[in-house]
Design a protein around this motif. Sequence first.
Motif, PDB file in Angstrom:
ATOM      1  N   GLY A  13       0.260 118.485  74.687  1.00  7.79           N
ATOM      2  CA  GLY A  13       1.160 119.194  73.778  1.00  7.79           C
ATOM      3  C   GLY A  13       2.592 118.724  73.907  1.00  7.79           C
ATOM      4  N   ILE A  17       4.990 116.571  70.963  1.00  7.31           N
ATOM      5  CA  ILE A  17       6.318 117.018  70.526  1.00  7.31           C
ATOM      6  C   ILE A  17       7.378 115.950  70.812  1.00  7.31           C
ATOM      7  N   LEU A  20       6.998 113.024  68.289  1.00  2.00           N
ATOM      8  CA  LEU A  20       7.500 113.339  66.953  1.00  2.00           C
ATOM      9  C   LEU A  20       9.024 113.219  66.899  1.00  2.00           C
ATOM     10  N   ILE A  21       9.692 113.640  67.959  1.00  2.00           N
ATOM     11  CA  ILE A  21      11.149 113.624  67.987  1.00  2.00           C
ATOM     12  C   ILE A  21      11.704 112.206  68.106  1.00  2.00           C
ATOM     13  N   VAL A 316       8.701 120.814  77.963  1.00  2.00           N
ATOM     14  CA  VAL A 316       7.670 121.503  77.174  1.00  2.00           C
ATOM     15  C   VAL A 316       6.407 121.706  77.995  1.00  2.00           C
TER      16      VAL A 316
END
Length: 344
Positions: A13, A17, A20-21, A316
């Motif tokens: 997970g 994230i 994507l950033i 995260v």
Amino acid sequence: MSDALINGLAGAGGGIIAQLITYPLQTVNTRQQTERDPKKSSRKLGTIGQMCQVVKHEGWGRLYGGLTPSLVGTAASQGVYYYFYQIFRSQAEADALDRWKKGIGDGSVGMFSSLAVAALAGCVNVLFTNPIWVVVTRMQTHTKASTETRLNRNLSIVPDETILAVVEPPPYGTSHAVQEVYDEAGLWGFWKGVFPTLIMVSNPSIQFMLYETLLKKLKARRASSKKGNDAVTALEIFLLGAVAKLGATVVTYPLLVVKSRLQAKQVTGGDKKLHYKGMFDAIVKMIHYEGLSGFYKGMSTKIVQSVLAAAVLFMVKEELVKGARMLVKRNTTRVVNVARSKPL
């Protein structure tokens, strides 16, 4: 749910994230690494300039070329890595505890043991996921110009009226990249760059060694100054992850460049300096034609991208692990309370 599975899912997970950033930076960096012509003007543009050039000539979509297989690869890589890392880490902790009971050591996992644990997890991860990253590299380095060149070559053998019917080159997708790799080298082509990548497991190994060492010291200092409270905030995890990744990237970057060169589309025929037969051939030709500076192309971009991605991932991941453990603990407590409330 086992602790290894919790860490594996949380790592996947966090990796998604972070990917994507930072993906546009990753695309530009891969192009910088695989650029073999020292006369190219793109080298003088800088990271932001190159991103603007890609958008101007190829559209926004090219900054996210290969995003879908990359997300799959990230989820797989982080999931596999953290799963096996936790398994190997737990075994190392059990071994350290056994040695402590025998009067050897202090019962904690040492720096070199942490390095070995991270290296083993990295090797397993590389062998499982290398095919995905070969495809991702092809899609990141593919340009609109290369599609048009290939199309023009194919159209040169068909009548003019057929050429007039062609409006634009077909999109270059995952299936095209897979077919291209297979046509070049068969199944082995999906493990191109695996040797420098295996050597590069030292990157996450160094990263995790630094991270675990810094985290351990921070917790110890926090516990001694705040009456036994060694809690670490999300911001501190972010900063620790950034520092750890910075150190690892600086040490291992040349191997990353070699890996990208091997995984990018090889130029057959013509200039021999553009074609690499393997890792050692690539290293020799890079030294001969580009000098040592060739091994550090795009390093500033990579530092920004990898440090930011690692920091986000650690932050995260740790928050997801905390949430998952709290959820498991709450469910376990609820089951125990229900069991106790039932009459015998």
